[in-house]
Design a protein around this motif. Structure first.
Motif, PDB file in Angstrom:
ATOM      1  N   ARG A  67      28.053  27.949 -11.446  1.00 41.64           N
ATOM      2  CA  ARG A  67      27.162  28.640 -10.119  1.00 41.64           C
ATOM      3  C   ARG A  67      27.807  28.255  -8.875  1.00 41.64           C
ATOM      4  O   ARG A  67      27.916  28.856  -7.878  1.00 41.64           O
ATOM      5  N   GLY A  68      28.225  26.829  -8.786  1.00 42.08           N
ATOM      6  CA  GLY A  68      28.436  26.469  -7.716  1.00 42.08           C
ATOM      7  C   GLY A  68      29.952  26.860  -7.343  1.00 42.08           C
ATOM      8  O   GLY A  68      30.437  27.024  -6.176  1.00 42.08           O
ATOM      9  N   THR A  69      30.665  27.241  -8.371  1.00 44.88           N
ATOM     10  CA  THR A  69      32.079  27.730  -8.101  1.00 44.88           C
ATOM     11  C   THR A  69      32.000  29.240  -7.721  1.00 44.88           C
ATOM     12  O   THR A  69      32.557  29.632  -6.942  1.00 44.88           O
ATOM     13  N   ILE A 245      33.899  21.150  -4.810  1.00 45.53           N
ATOM     14  CA  ILE A 245      33.383  19.989  -5.653  1.00 45.53           C
ATOM     15  C   ILE A 245      32.004  19.655  -4.941  1.00 45.53           C
ATOM     16  O   ILE A 245      30.839  19.513  -5.676  1.00 45.53           O
ATOM     17  N   PRO A 246      32.025  19.493  -3.523  1.00 44.21           N
ATOM     18  CA  PRO A 246      30.622  18.979  -3.173  1.00 44.21           C
ATOM     19  C   PRO A 246      29.528  20.259  -3.423  1.00 44.21           C
ATOM     20  O   PRO A 246      28.449  20.006  -3.439  1.00 44.21           O
ATOM     21  N   ILE A 247      29.865  21.565  -3.324  1.00 45.67           N
ATOM     22  CA  ILE A 247      29.058  22.670  -3.527  1.00 45.67           C
ATOM     23  C   ILE A 247      28.531  22.806  -4.844  1.00 45.67           C
ATOM     24  O   ILE A 247      27.276  22.753  -5.297  1.00 45.67           O
ATOM     25  N   PHE A 251      24.698  22.243  -6.558  1.00 49.82           N
ATOM     26  CA  PHE A 251      24.004  22.982  -7.686  1.00 49.82           C
ATOM     27  C   PHE A 251      23.645  22.340  -8.936  1.00 49.82           C
ATOM     28  O   PHE A 251      22.606  22.483  -9.467  1.00 49.82           O
ATOM     29  N   GLU A 252      24.292  21.293  -9.219  1.00 48.18           N
ATOM     30  CA  GLU A 252      24.210  20.584 -10.259  1.00 48.18           C
ATOM     31  C   GLU A 252      22.815  19.726 -10.310  1.00 48.18           C
ATOM     32  O   GLU A 252      21.994  19.596 -11.081  1.00 48.18           O
ATOM     33  N   LEU A 253      22.756  19.108  -8.714  1.00 52.78           N
ATOM     34  CA  LEU A 253      21.486  18.358  -8.346  1.00 52.78           C
ATOM     35  C   LEU A 253      20.127  19.160  -8.549  1.00 52.78           C
ATOM     36  O   LEU A 253      19.127  18.844  -8.648  1.00 52.78           O
ATOM     37  N   SER A 254      20.315  20.417  -7.833  1.00 54.32           N
ATOM     38  CA  SER A 254      19.419  21.353  -7.914  1.00 54.32           C
ATOM     39  C   SER A 254      18.792  21.944  -9.241  1.00 54.32           C
ATOM     40  O   SER A 254      17.614  22.190  -9.613  1.00 54.32           O
TER      41      SER A 254
END
Length: 292
Positions: A67-69, A245-247, A251-254
């Motif tokens: 989803r970040g990608t 990568i930062p994005i 999303f991983e943290l959220s």
């Protein structure tokens, strides 16, 4: 540049824009009423599954990363591809064609990642179509460039570019190879295999990108036109991944994935620095290419 394949290149590029808009928008915005659940994988390990939306049958980690990608592709890469297409259609110069080729290479990597790395879902045919369009679009775009037309009017910072390519290629191998070697020695699965049969990132990074960086370095040393085409594609990919990568981390943290401060800083900062170097070398490349 060859004139007879411009129409096909533009049609393929439009297809890439349309198809990637569908894959990224649906992946990012499509929701269902499902919830995360635990699943015992083929190795007997319990994996938390995302359980919602397009990535319902993907692991929580893979879905959050995907989803970040999708966000990066939808908000950054697709607008850049549209701009590249417009510029190339309005003014058919070598620089514009290189720019277009570089952006298409990003979609080649993206489409391969989702076509081979995401669990089967309702967009499978779209994934296949996007992968096919990106692959042939990249081939058509590269072959439309006359390598002998690529002339450098000033001296590029070759030493810095060589170091960048060598370190990046070595880093891609060093980043993933220990995980594979460790699993082979322990006769176990990869640490992040989760519910998948293989890790597509390892295949793409170790099997394609790392060797391509050393091939690019060799071609540049011989001042071969192909080297500059490969360099543009690799620099563009590094720039987009550096933003991605930062994005993905957000999303991983959220999604509730626990990452240490060290992991966040090291992972994010290293790719941001990589992207900044890629941007610098990309600017130098375009500044020093003879107009035409």
């Amino acid at each position: 540049m060859a004139k007879n394949n411009e129409k096909s290149l533009y049609i393929i590029t439009l297809l890439i824009i349309i198809l990637s808009t569908v894959t990224s928008a649906v992946g990012l915005l499509y929701k269902t009423s499902g919830k995360a659940f635990n699943f015992v994988n083929q190795y007997g390990n319990t994996v938390k599954m995302y359980g919602n939306g397009l990535y319902a049958r993907d692991s929580l980690f893979k879905a959050a990363t995907a989803r970040g990608t999708d966000f990066t592709i939808l908000c950054v890469a697709i607008p850049m591809l549209i701009i590249a297409l417009i510029l190339d259609a309005k003014k058919k110069t070598l620089k514009n064609r290189l720019f277009l080729t570089g952006i298409i290479s990003v979609f080649m990597y993206y489409s391969a990642s989702i076509a081979f790395g995401i669990t089967y879902n309702i967009l499978d045919l779209v994934y296949i179509a996007l992968f096919s369009s990106s692959l042939f679009g990249l081939i058509v775009s590269i072959t439309s460039i006359h390598m002998k037309d690529i002339l450098i009017v000033k001296s590029l910072p070759y030493k810095g570019i060589y170091i960048f390519l060598a370190l990046s290629g070595a880093a891609l191998i060093a980043a993933w190879l220990p995980d594979i070697i460790t699993s082979l020695i322990a006769k176990s699965s990869l640490s992040l295999i989760e519910v998948y049969t293989t890790e597509i990132t390892y295949v793409l990074d170790i099997g394609i990108l790392a060797p391509l960086m050393f091939i690019c370095l060799f071609q540049l040393k011989n001042r071969n036109g192909l080297g500059y085409v490969l360099l543009e594609s690799l620099l563009m990919l590094c720039m987009i991944v550096g933003m991605m990568i930062p994005i993905q981390t957000v999303f991983e943290l959220s999604a509730g994935i626990k990452l240490s401060i060290g992991e966040i800083v090291t992972k994010g900062l290293s790719f941001i620095i990589l992207a900044l170097f890629a941007l610098y070398f990309n600017i130098k490349l375009f500044e020093n290419i003879k107009k035409g």
